[in-house]
Design a protein around this motif. Structure first.
Motif, PDB file in Angstrom:
ATOM      1  N   SER A  49       4.093   7.131  -1.826  1.00  0.00           N
ATOM      2  CA  SER A  49       5.377   7.799  -1.565  1.00  0.00           C
ATOM      3  C   SER A  49       6.433   6.829  -1.016  1.00  0.00           C
ATOM      4  CB  SER A  49       5.183   8.963  -0.605  1.00  0.00           C
ATOM      5  OG  SER A  49       4.654   8.511   0.620  1.00  0.00           O
ATOM      6  N   ARG A  50       6.010   5.873  -0.206  1.00  0.00           N
ATOM      7  CA  ARG A  50       6.962   4.904   0.364  1.00  0.00           C
ATOM      8  C   ARG A  50       7.533   3.998  -0.733  1.00  0.00           C
ATOM      9  NH1 ARG A  50       6.033   0.167   4.260  1.00  0.00           N
ATOM     10  NH2 ARG A  50       8.117  -0.140   5.063  1.00  0.00           N
ATOM     11  N   GLN A  51       6.661   3.561  -1.637  1.00  0.00           N
ATOM     12  CA  GLN A  51       7.110   2.718  -2.745  1.00  0.00           C
ATOM     13  C   GLN A  51       8.056   3.491  -3.655  1.00  0.00           C
ATOM     14  OE1 GLN A  51       3.251   1.707  -4.229  1.00  0.00           O
ATOM     15  NE2 GLN A  51       3.273  -0.316  -3.271  1.00  0.00           N
ATOM     16  N   LYS A  52       7.729   4.750  -3.916  1.00  0.00           N
ATOM     17  CA  LYS A  52       8.603   5.582  -4.745  1.00  0.00           C
ATOM     18  C   LYS A  52       9.979   5.707  -4.116  1.00  0.00           C
ATOM     19  CE  LYS A  52       4.863   8.401  -6.608  1.00  0.00           C
ATOM     20  NZ  LYS A  52       4.248   9.727  -6.624  1.00  0.00           N
ATOM     21  N   GLU A  53       9.995   5.918  -2.805  1.00  0.00           N
ATOM     22  CA  GLU A  53      11.255   6.053  -2.072  1.00  0.00           C
ATOM     23  C   GLU A  53      12.096   4.779  -2.186  1.00  0.00           C
ATOM     24  OE1 GLU A  53      12.229   6.314   2.592  1.00  0.00           O
ATOM     25  OE2 GLU A  53      10.736   7.776   1.901  1.00  0.00           O
ATOM     26  N   ILE A  54      11.447   3.629  -2.018  1.00  0.00           N
ATOM     27  CA  ILE A  54      12.146   2.336  -2.103  1.00  0.00           C
ATOM     28  C   ILE A  54      12.704   2.128  -3.510  1.00  0.00           C
ATOM     29  CG2 ILE A  54      11.817  -0.177  -2.062  1.00  0.00           C
ATOM     30  CD1 ILE A  54       9.750   0.317   0.209  1.00  0.00           C
ATOM     31  N   ILE A  55      11.894   2.394  -4.516  1.00  0.00           N
ATOM     32  CA  ILE A  55      12.317   2.210  -5.909  1.00  0.00           C
ATOM     33  C   ILE A  55      13.470   3.146  -6.245  1.00  0.00           C
ATOM     34  CG2 ILE A  55      11.605   2.513  -8.312  1.00  0.00           C
ATOM     35  CD1 ILE A  55       8.837   1.452  -7.441  1.00  0.00           C
ATOM     36  N   LEU A  56      13.357   4.414  -5.855  1.00  0.00           N
ATOM     37  CA  LEU A  56      14.424   5.377  -6.139  1.00  0.00           C
ATOM     38  C   LEU A  56      15.731   4.976  -5.460  1.00  0.00           C
ATOM     39  CD1 LEU A  56      12.413   8.714  -5.888  1.00  0.00           C
ATOM     40  CD2 LEU A  56      13.415   7.722  -7.952  1.00  0.00           C
ATOM     41  N   LYS A  57      15.641   4.360  -4.295  1.00  0.00           N
ATOM     42  CA  LYS A  57      16.837   3.936  -3.571  1.00  0.00           C
ATOM     43  C   LYS A  57      17.441   2.666  -4.185  1.00  0.00           C
ATOM     44  CE  LYS A  57      18.398   2.847   1.086  1.00  0.00           C
ATOM     45  NZ  LYS A  57      17.983   2.578   2.462  1.00  0.00           N
ATOM     46  N   LYS A  58      16.593   1.651  -4.413  1.00  0.00           N
ATOM     47  CA  LYS A  58      17.088   0.363  -4.908  1.00  0.00           C
ATOM     48  C   LYS A  58      17.527   0.408  -6.367  1.00  0.00           C
ATOM     49  CE  LYS A  58      15.036  -3.012  -1.841  1.00  0.00           C
ATOM     50  NZ  LYS A  58      14.204  -4.206  -1.765  1.00  0.00           N
ATOM     51  N   LEU A  59      16.859   1.227  -7.171  1.00  0.00           N
ATOM     52  CA  LEU A  59      17.175   1.282  -8.600  1.00  0.00           C
ATOM     53  C   LEU A  59      17.915   2.569  -8.961  1.00  0.00           C
ATOM     54  CD1 LEU A  59      13.778  -0.013 -10.046  1.00  0.00           C
ATOM     55  CD2 LEU A  59      15.861  -1.316  -9.633  1.00  0.00           C
ATOM     56  N   ALA A  60      18.667   3.109  -8.019  1.00  0.00           N
ATOM     57  CA  ALA A  60      19.363   4.382  -8.232  1.00  0.00           C
ATOM     58  C   ALA A  60      20.267   4.354  -9.461  1.00  0.00           C
ATOM     59  CB  ALA A  60      20.163   4.750  -6.987  1.00  0.00           C
ATOM     60  N   GLN A  83       8.585  -4.736  -9.586  1.00  0.00           N
ATOM     61  CA  GLN A  83       8.122  -5.710  -8.599  1.00  0.00           C
ATOM     62  C   GLN A  83       9.288  -6.305  -7.816  1.00  0.00           C
ATOM     63  OE1 GLN A  83       5.677  -8.282 -11.002  1.00  0.00           O
ATOM     64  NE2 GLN A  83       3.834  -7.135 -10.532  1.00  0.00           N
ATOM     65  N   ASN A  84      10.427  -6.560  -8.481  1.00  0.00           N
ATOM     66  CA  ASN A  84      11.598  -7.077  -7.773  1.00  0.00           C
ATOM     67  C   ASN A  84      12.173  -6.044  -6.813  1.00  0.00           C
ATOM     68  OD1 ASN A  84      11.492  -9.612  -8.944  1.00  0.00           O
ATOM     69  ND2 ASN A  84      12.836  -9.055 -10.629  1.00  0.00           N
ATOM     70  N   ALA A  85      12.102  -4.773  -7.181  1.00  0.00           N
ATOM     71  CA  ALA A  85      12.603  -3.716  -6.299  1.00  0.00           C
ATOM     72  C   ALA A  85      11.736  -3.602  -5.045  1.00  0.00           C
ATOM     73  CB  ALA A  85      12.642  -2.387  -7.039  1.00  0.00           C
ATOM     74  N   LEU A  86      10.438  -3.867  -5.183  1.00  0.00           N
ATOM     75  CA  LEU A  86       9.524  -3.739  -4.050  1.00  0.00           C
ATOM     76  C   LEU A  86       9.424  -5.001  -3.200  1.00  0.00           C
ATOM     77  CD1 LEU A  86       6.648  -1.705  -5.704  1.00  0.00           C
ATOM     78  CD2 LEU A  86       8.388  -0.884  -4.130  1.00  0.00           C
ATOM     79  N   LYS A  87      10.021  -6.102  -3.660  1.00  0.00           N
ATOM     80  CA  LYS A  87       9.994  -7.335  -2.869  1.00  0.00           C
ATOM     81  C   LYS A  87      10.865  -7.165  -1.637  1.00  0.00           C
ATOM     82  CE  LYS A  87       9.218 -11.057  -6.143  1.00  0.00           C
ATOM     83  NZ  LYS A  87       9.886 -12.092  -6.916  1.00  0.00           N
ATOM     84  N   ARG A  88      10.380  -7.693  -0.547  1.00  0.00           N
ATOM     85  CA  ARG A  88      11.156  -7.654   0.684  1.00  0.00           C
ATOM     86  C   ARG A  88      12.158  -8.801   0.689  1.00  0.00           C
ATOM     87  NH1 ARG A  88       8.302  -5.509   5.835  1.00  0.00           N
ATOM     88  NH2 ARG A  88      10.042  -4.144   6.239  1.00  0.00           N
ATOM     89  N   PRO A  89      13.435  -8.540   1.000  1.00  0.00           N
ATOM     90  CA  PRO A  89      14.379  -9.646   1.086  1.00  0.00           C
ATOM     91  C   PRO A  89      14.080 -10.510   2.317  1.00  0.00           C
ATOM     92  CG  PRO A  89      15.430  -7.602   1.754  1.00  0.00           C
ATOM     93  CD  PRO A  89      14.053  -7.257   1.273  1.00  0.00           C
ATOM     94  N   LYS A  90      14.328 -11.801   2.177  1.00  0.00           N
ATOM     95  CA  LYS A  90      14.105 -12.699   3.303  1.00  0.00           C
ATOM     96  C   LYS A  90      15.095 -12.348   4.408  1.00  0.00           C
ATOM     97  CE  LYS A  90      12.443 -16.781   0.889  1.00  0.00           C
ATOM     98  NZ  LYS A  90      12.733 -18.191   0.590  1.00  0.00           N
ATOM     99  N   PRO A  91      14.634 -12.320   5.666  1.00  0.00           N
ATOM    100  CA  PRO A  91      15.581 -12.034   6.751  1.00  0.00           C
ATOM    101  C   PRO A  91      16.551 -13.195   6.934  1.00  0.00           C
ATOM    102  CG  PRO A  91      13.407 -12.535   7.627  1.00  0.00           C
ATOM    103  CD  PRO A  91      13.278 -12.487   6.145  1.00  0.00           C
ATOM    104  N   ARG A  92      17.787 -12.859   7.234  1.00  0.00           N
ATOM    105  CA  ARG A  92      18.811 -13.875   7.410  1.00  0.00           C
ATOM    106  C   ARG A  92      18.625 -14.542   8.765  1.00  0.00           C
ATOM    107  NH1 ARG A  92      23.442 -14.591  10.036  1.00  0.00           N
ATOM    108  NH2 ARG A  92      25.083 -15.794   9.056  1.00  0.00           N
ATOM    109  N   LYS A  93      18.677 -15.865   8.757  1.00  0.00           N
ATOM    110  CA  LYS A  93      18.591 -16.617  10.003  1.00  0.00           C
ATOM    111  C   LYS A  93      20.004 -16.793  10.539  1.00  0.00           C
ATOM    112  CE  LYS A  93      14.537 -19.330   8.766  1.00  0.00           C
ATOM    113  NZ  LYS A  93      14.041 -20.678   8.498  1.00  0.00           N
ATOM    114  N   ALA A  94      20.206 -16.356  11.785  1.00  0.00           N
ATOM    115  CA  ALA A  94      21.515 -16.501  12.401  1.00  0.00           C
ATOM    116  C   ALA A  94      21.744 -17.976  12.730  1.00  0.00           C
ATOM    117  CB  ALA A  94      21.592 -15.661  13.664  1.00  0.00           C
TER     118      ALA A  94
END
Length: 146
Positions: free
Chosen positions: A57-68, A103-114
């Motif tokens: 369900s979490r993956q579905k939620e992420i995909i539905l949000k990122k690939l809306a 797979q690209n939708a489920l990849k976590r973006p790298k956190p930005r270094k301040a």
């Protein structure tokens, strides 16, 4: 945001995912000469994200949000291919493309270094600011001496 690691399903192994996919073939406008008029070489691969068993369900939620923008109102992701002359090649390419998209939708973006600006950058910015200030002061009205 949670620091839990998201388990990305292995879409390279299609045996368990293939039953979830729906394939539709139609006439292509791509390469193929006279075959375009006769054969259905364009392939659309459809994955119903909302009812997919291989995603939690979490993956579905992420995909539905990122690939809306790519998902239909009823929660289906459609990927088409008409790049090749044969239906099989287009089918394989469309499946590969679908897997990459998920797979690209489920990849976590790298956190930005301040980072802080360097001392020379700060100095340069303040110098430019001072010059701009002086330029604007010179544009002002000149007071007459009495």
């Amino acid at each position: 945001m949670n620091n839990k690691k998201i388990q990305i399903p292995d879409f390279g192994e299609l045996s368990r995912v293939e039953k979830e996919l729906v394939f539709k073939a139609s006439r292509s406008s791509g390469p193929g000469g006279q075959n375009i008029n006769k054969l259905n070489t364009k392939v659309a691969v459809i994955l119903d994200i909302k009812n997919c068993d291989c995603l939690d369900s979490r993956q579905k939620e992420i995909i539905l949000k990122k690939l809306a923008g790519r998902i239909t109102k009823d929660g289906r992701l459609i990927v088409e291919s008409q790049k090749f002359r044969t239906q099989k090649a287009n089918r394989d390419y469309a499946v590969r493309k679908l897997c990459e998209i998920i797979q690209n939708a489920l990849k976590r973006p790298k956190p930005r270094k301040a980072t802080k600006p360097t001392a020379t950058a700060v100095e340069k910015r303040l110098k430019q600011k001072k010059l701009k200030s002086l330029l604007k002061q010179q544009r002002g009205k000149i007071a007459l001496l009495e």
